[in-house]
Design a protein around this motif. Structure first.
Motif, PDB file in Angstrom:
ATOM      1  N   ASN A 102      -1.075  10.698   4.353  1.00  0.00           N
ATOM      2  CA  ASN A 102      -1.146  10.739   2.885  1.00  0.00           C
ATOM      3  C   ASN A 102      -1.244  12.192   2.418  1.00  0.00           C
ATOM      4  O   ASN A 102      -2.227  12.875   2.694  1.00  0.00           O
ATOM      5  CB  ASN A 102      -2.375   9.937   2.411  1.00  0.00           C
ATOM      6  N   MET A 123      -1.668   1.215  -0.787  1.00  0.00           N
ATOM      7  CA  MET A 123      -2.544   1.068  -1.958  1.00  0.00           C
ATOM      8  C   MET A 123      -3.955   0.735  -1.490  1.00  0.00           C
ATOM      9  O   MET A 123      -4.178  -0.303  -0.850  1.00  0.00           O
ATOM     10  CB  MET A 123      -2.038  -0.059  -2.872  1.00  0.00           C
ATOM     11  N   ALA A 142       4.250  -0.025  -0.833  1.00  0.00           N
ATOM     12  CA  ALA A 142       3.579   1.285  -0.793  1.00  0.00           C
ATOM     13  C   ALA A 142       2.133   1.153  -0.333  1.00  0.00           C
ATOM     14  O   ALA A 142       1.531   0.082  -0.462  1.00  0.00           O
ATOM     15  CB  ALA A 142       3.606   1.904  -2.193  1.00  0.00           C
ATOM     16  N   GLU A 163      -3.323   0.255   3.285  1.00  0.00           N
ATOM     17  CA  GLU A 163      -4.041   1.143   2.377  1.00  0.00           C
ATOM     18  C   GLU A 163      -4.343   2.427   3.150  1.00  0.00           C
ATOM     19  O   GLU A 163      -4.352   2.425   4.390  1.00  0.00           O
ATOM     20  CB  GLU A 163      -5.341   0.489   1.917  1.00  0.00           C
ATOM     21  N   HIS A 174       6.829  10.564  -4.110  1.00  0.00           N
ATOM     22  CA  HIS A 174       6.478  10.062  -5.436  1.00  0.00           C
ATOM     23  C   HIS A 174       6.927  11.151  -6.423  1.00  0.00           C
ATOM     24  O   HIS A 174       6.463  12.285  -6.339  1.00  0.00           O
ATOM     25  CB  HIS A 174       4.946   9.843  -5.485  1.00  0.00           C
ATOM     26  N   ALA A 184       4.722   0.276  -5.409  1.00  0.00           N
ATOM     27  CA  ALA A 184       3.274   0.031  -5.419  1.00  0.00           C
ATOM     28  C   ALA A 184       2.953  -0.992  -6.511  1.00  0.00           C
ATOM     29  O   ALA A 184       2.869  -2.188  -6.243  1.00  0.00           O
ATOM     30  CB  ALA A 184       2.514   1.336  -5.638  1.00  0.00           C
ATOM     31  N   ARG A 185       2.835  -0.532  -7.768  1.00  0.00           N
ATOM     32  CA  ARG A 185       2.296  -1.426  -8.808  1.00  0.00           C
ATOM     33  C   ARG A 185       3.125  -2.678  -9.046  1.00  0.00           C
ATOM     34  O   ARG A 185       2.554  -3.768  -9.198  1.00  0.00           O
ATOM     35  CB  ARG A 185       2.107  -0.654 -10.118  1.00  0.00           C
ATOM     36  N   MET A 226      10.157   2.513  -2.270  1.00  0.00           N
ATOM     37  CA  MET A 226       8.793   2.072  -1.987  1.00  0.00           C
ATOM     38  C   MET A 226       8.116   1.683  -3.291  1.00  0.00           C
ATOM     39  O   MET A 226       8.100   2.464  -4.245  1.00  0.00           O
ATOM     40  CB  MET A 226       8.058   3.247  -1.332  1.00  0.00           C
ATOM     41  N   ASN A 274       9.740   6.838  -4.508  1.00  0.00           N
ATOM     42  CA  ASN A 274       8.554   6.132  -5.007  1.00  0.00           C
ATOM     43  C   ASN A 274       8.246   6.615  -6.427  1.00  0.00           C
ATOM     44  O   ASN A 274       8.629   7.712  -6.819  1.00  0.00           O
ATOM     45  CB  ASN A 274       7.366   6.416  -4.049  1.00  0.00           C
ATOM     46  N   GLY A 275       7.562   5.751  -7.171  1.00  0.00           N
ATOM     47  CA  GLY A 275       7.160   6.126  -8.531  1.00  0.00           C
ATOM     48  C   GLY A 275       7.924   5.384  -9.615  1.00  0.00           C
ATOM     49  O   GLY A 275       7.794   5.689 -10.792  1.00  0.00           O
ATOM     50  N   GLY A 276       8.706   4.385  -9.211  1.00  0.00           N
ATOM     51  CA  GLY A 276       9.595   3.733 -10.176  1.00  0.00           C
ATOM     52  C   GLY A 276       9.075   2.450 -10.798  1.00  0.00           C
ATOM     53  O   GLY A 276       9.779   1.809 -11.582  1.00  0.00           O
ATOM     54  N   SER A 277       7.846   2.058 -10.464  1.00  0.00           N
ATOM     55  CA  SER A 277       7.383   0.714 -10.871  1.00  0.00           C
ATOM     56  C   SER A 277       7.468   0.434 -12.363  1.00  0.00           C
ATOM     57  O   SER A 277       7.664  -0.706 -12.758  1.00  0.00           O
ATOM     58  CB  SER A 277       5.946   0.469 -10.400  1.00  0.00           C
ATOM     59  N   GLU A 336       2.169  -4.950  -6.380  1.00  0.00           N
ATOM     60  CA  GLU A 336       0.761  -5.355  -6.506  1.00  0.00           C
ATOM     61  C   GLU A 336       0.639  -6.510  -7.519  1.00  0.00           C
ATOM     62  O   GLU A 336      -0.100  -7.471  -7.313  1.00  0.00           O
ATOM     63  CB  GLU A 336      -0.029  -4.131  -6.995  1.00  0.00           C
TER      64      GLU A 336
HETATM   65  C1  FNR Z   1      -2.030   3.855  -5.046  1.00  0.00           C
HETATM   66  N1  FNR Z   1      -1.343   4.913  -4.456  1.00  0.00           N
HETATM   67  C2  FNR Z   1      -1.658   5.307  -3.172  1.00  0.00           C
HETATM   68  N2  FNR Z   1      -0.888   6.233  -2.513  1.00  0.00           N
HETATM   69  C3  FNR Z   1      -1.128   6.547  -1.238  1.00  0.00           C
HETATM   70  O1  FNR Z   1      -0.398   7.364  -0.661  1.00  0.00           O
HETATM   71  N3  FNR Z   1      -2.170   5.976  -0.571  1.00  0.00           N
HETATM   72  C4  FNR Z   1      -2.991   5.054  -1.150  1.00  0.00           C
HETATM   73  O2  FNR Z   1      -3.905   4.522  -0.503  1.00  0.00           O
HETATM   74  C5  FNR Z   1      -2.759   4.724  -2.515  1.00  0.00           C
HETATM   75  N4  FNR Z   1      -3.568   3.832  -3.189  1.00  0.00           N
HETATM   76  C6  FNR Z   1      -3.168   3.317  -4.393  1.00  0.00           C
HETATM   77  C7  FNR Z   1      -3.860   2.242  -4.960  1.00  0.00           C
HETATM   78  C8  FNR Z   1      -3.402   1.658  -6.125  1.00  0.00           C
HETATM   79  C9  FNR Z   1      -4.115   0.469  -6.704  1.00  0.00           C
HETATM   80  C10 FNR Z   1      -2.240   2.181  -6.770  1.00  0.00           C
HETATM   81  C11 FNR Z   1      -1.716   1.556  -8.046  1.00  0.00           C
HETATM   82  C12 FNR Z   1      -1.587   3.273  -6.245  1.00  0.00           C
HETATM   83  C13 FNR Z   1      -0.122   5.456  -5.089  1.00  0.00           C
HETATM   84  C14 FNR Z   1       1.074   4.547  -4.815  1.00  0.00           C
HETATM   85  O3  FNR Z   1       1.337   4.391  -3.438  1.00  0.00           O
HETATM   86  C15 FNR Z   1       2.340   5.083  -5.507  1.00  0.00           C
HETATM   87  O4  FNR Z   1       2.599   6.368  -5.035  1.00  0.00           O
HETATM   88  C16 FNR Z   1       2.214   5.132  -7.029  1.00  0.00           C
HETATM   89  O5  FNR Z   1       1.559   3.996  -7.558  1.00  0.00           O
HETATM   90  C17 FNR Z   1       3.596   5.244  -7.671  1.00  0.00           C
HETATM   91  O6  FNR Z   1       4.433   4.169  -7.288  1.00  0.00           O
HETATM   92  P1  FNR Z   1       4.758   2.929  -8.249  1.00  0.00           P
HETATM   93  O7  FNR Z   1       3.432   2.299  -8.641  1.00  0.00           O
HETATM   94  O8  FNR Z   1       5.449   3.484  -9.465  1.00  0.00           O
HETATM   95  O9  FNR Z   1       5.622   2.013  -7.463  1.00  0.00           O
END
Ligand code: FNR
Length: 338
Positions: free
Chosen positions: A112, A17, A15, A40, A182, A240-241, A238, A213-216, A244
């Motif tokens: 975004n 970030m 995703a 990002e 998400h 993210a966390r 997708m 997305n949103g399942g981490s 990460e």
């Molecule tokens: C994000 N998220 C995010 N979303 C996006 O569209 N553009 C971005 O630049 C960012 N930046 C970002 C930084 C960090 C550190 C985090 C943790 C999250 C949101 C991310 O892409 C995602 O939508 C959410 O974190 C939910 O997904 P997960 O974490 O449950 O997999």
């Protein structure tokens, strides 16, 4: 645009970030099994202030800020065809100009539409676009019609399911190749459950690929990705966390130890001369509570890639790479104590 849809089917995706999704993390995710990686979010006017420069010493293409010489976006052959640039924008013309500048160096462009941060909302970007669908559609249509790459967007949901479905259909009608959703509203945070049932409804209602997305919170290991795919009914997932924290979550053979992953990350940061501050930030986010450990505390005192390398037994690796880069007369080396 239909021709681009396959690219987003059945994929596991890193995703977007902010500050995390720079080149070393994207390569780490790809090395560990991710199919596609998002950058990002990069704000349109910042990219428009940059110029494209090939960096033969590193083997990268850099987009460099004209005002202060910092690298805003760095990409390389190893991610070619798999890197999606995410733009933060509220303006069709600016988005188009950025997309033109960058289209030959990325596999796709994403808008975004989900960021709930004040900076984005005040600027009319991110989730602000969800309440201005006409503006959002103008952006998508302008890019779909004028750019030779697949265009996608990443959104959040509304509490009103029908309104969410309607918006998704409107975006689909703009000709986008896929949509990442998400499953939380812009006011919900990570502790709120992800609306997987709604993702399922969206996926059924659209004919383009939907990326869940949103399942981490429930994704610890590779097998959990398949569970999320099933629960959300979406073709692609997708992360993210969970990525990460340990990008080997994408690895079907199983997760690798954190220490090994940090070492691998650091090697990539050295290879591509990533800035020390960004490298440190990403490692801090991998270490998390381990920042309290002996090693973690030592790490917090580091300022340069050289100091970080020492902690993970990479001094020799760092030295060799540095010598090679200085032999090449690398422009813009960044590993200096400010
Ligand atoms: C994000 N998220 C995010 N979303 C996006 O569209 N553009 C971005 O630049 C960012 N930046 C970002 C930084 C960090 C550190 C985090 C943790 C999250 C949101 C991310 O892409 C995602 O939508 C959410 O974190 C939910 O997904 P997960 O974490 O449950 O997999």
């Amino acid at each position: 645009m239909t021709k681009y849809q396959d690219m987003y089917k059945g994929k596991n995706i890193l995703a977007p970030m902010v500050r995390i999704g720079t080149l070393p993390m994207r390569l780490l995710a790809l090395e560990n099994g991710a199919d596609l990686v998002y950058t990002e979010e990069l704000i349109d006017w910042k990219l428009l202030r940059s110029f494209r420069r090939e960096n033969p010493a590193l083997g990268t293409i850099d987009f460099v800020d004209r005002s202060d010489g910092t690298v805003i976006f760095r990409t390389c052959e190893r991610e070619r065809g798999r890197v999606i640039l995410q733009i933060g924008t509220c303006d069709p013309e600016r988005a188009f100009q950025v997309a033109r500048l960058i289209e030959n160096d990325v596999a796709g462009i994403d808008i975004n539409m989900g960021c709930p941060k004040e900076f984005s909302l005040k600027g009319g970007m991110g989730a602000a676009l969800l309440s201005k669908p006409e503006k959002a559609k103008d952006i998508l249509i302008k890019l779909v019609n004028g750019i030779r790459r697949p265009i996608t967007c990443k959104i959040r949901v509304f509490t009103d399911e029908d309104k969410t479905l309607e918006l998704c259909k409107e975006f689909e009608s703009c000709g986008i190749a896929a949509i990442a959703v998400h499953g939380r509203t812009k006011d919900e945070r990570q502790q709120h459950p992800n609306r997987n049932d709604l993702l399922k409804k969206i996926s059924r209602a659209l004919s383009i690929p939907v990326i869940a997305n949103g399942g981490s919170r429930e994704i610890e290991k590779f097998e959990d990705i398949a569970k999320f795919r099933k629960a959300s009914g979406c073709t692609s997932v997708m992360l993210a966390r969970s990525a990460e924290w340990n990008a080997s979550v994408f690895r079907k053979e199983g997760k690798l130890p954190l220490d090994y992953m940090i070492r691998s990350y650091l090697k990539l940061a050295i290879d591509y001369d990533n800035s020390p501050s960004n490298t440190k930030y990403c490692i801090q986010n991998m270490l998390r509570e381990l920042q309290e450990s002996e090693l973690g505390k030592k790490f917090l005192d580091t300022q340069t890639l050289s100091q970080m390398s020492e902690l993970w037994g990479l001094s020799e690796y760092y030295k060799e790479r540095s010598e090679k880069l200085s032999d090449c007369g690398l422009i813009g080396r960044r590993d200096v104590v400010p």
